[in-house]
Design an enzyme around this catalytic site. Sequence first.
Site, PDB file in Angstrom:
ATOM      1  N   CYS A   1      34.646  30.833  39.441  1.00  0.00           N
ATOM      2  CA  CYS A   1      35.063  31.982  40.234  1.00  0.00           C
ATOM      3  C   CYS A   1      35.440  33.167  39.343  1.00  0.00           C
ATOM      4  O   CYS A   1      34.599  33.722  38.669  1.00  0.00           O
ATOM      5  CB  CYS A   1      36.194  31.565  41.181  1.00  0.00           C
ATOM      6  SG  CYS A   1      36.385  32.614  42.619  1.00  0.00           S
ATOM      7  N   HIS A   2      36.718  33.572  39.316  1.00  0.00           N
ATOM      8  CA  HIS A   2      37.168  34.698  38.505  1.00  0.00           C
ATOM      9  C   HIS A   2      37.521  34.294  37.061  1.00  0.00           C
ATOM     10  O   HIS A   2      37.806  35.162  36.234  1.00  0.00           O
ATOM     11  CB  HIS A   2      38.397  35.366  39.135  1.00  0.00           C
ATOM     12  CG  HIS A   2      38.081  36.131  40.378  1.00  0.00           C
ATOM     13  ND1 HIS A   2      37.943  35.519  41.612  1.00  0.00           N
ATOM     14  CD2 HIS A   2      37.885  37.455  40.587  1.00  0.00           C
ATOM     15  CE1 HIS A   2      37.677  36.435  42.524  1.00  0.00           C
ATOM     16  NE2 HIS A   2      37.627  37.624  41.934  1.00  0.00           N
TER      17      HIS A   2
END
Length: 180
Positions: free
Chosen positions: A106-107
């Site tokens: 994800c991030h």
Amino acid sequence: MRIAFLVAPEGIEQIELTEPWAAVAGSGGTPVLVSTESGEVQAFRHLDKADTFPVDQVVRDTSVDDFDGLVLPGGVANPDQLRLDERAVAFVKAFFDAGKPVAAICHAPWILVEADVLHGRSLTSWPSLRTDIRNAAGNWVDEQVKVCDGGPNTLVTSRKPDDLKAFCEALVHEFGRATT
């Protein structure tokens, strides 16, 4: 297989911590929660507070030599805090320098950008990181899971929580392969 899970004191997307943790433990590995501060870390379910988890080791008191691999869970705030911590950034970079596998979802690739380890690497992430990854000389792809062996170590990445099953399978396979 002893695997570091590096997280900030808060802002971790809980499922991106707990699912890979369970996958590592289920494969016979030992997951270790490493953070920038001692005590407990606060996980989130998107923007809502979720559970807390006890820190096993503080990044300033540990070494890449203590681990066989590194998992970087996401959450927007988690990697953003980590990339501001010089010791956390150096810890991440050390895994690349040592040729040890790293998995990020994800991030989480934001800290890989900060560690300057993406030159020529292919990876995926949450779509909003696409420009950051390209600006760090990485090749961003929109795939459920991307395994890149085009560097000093194996890099496993995924886009989002919906990709966790594939992410966990890939990281367990690749980490196991790297430690045999």
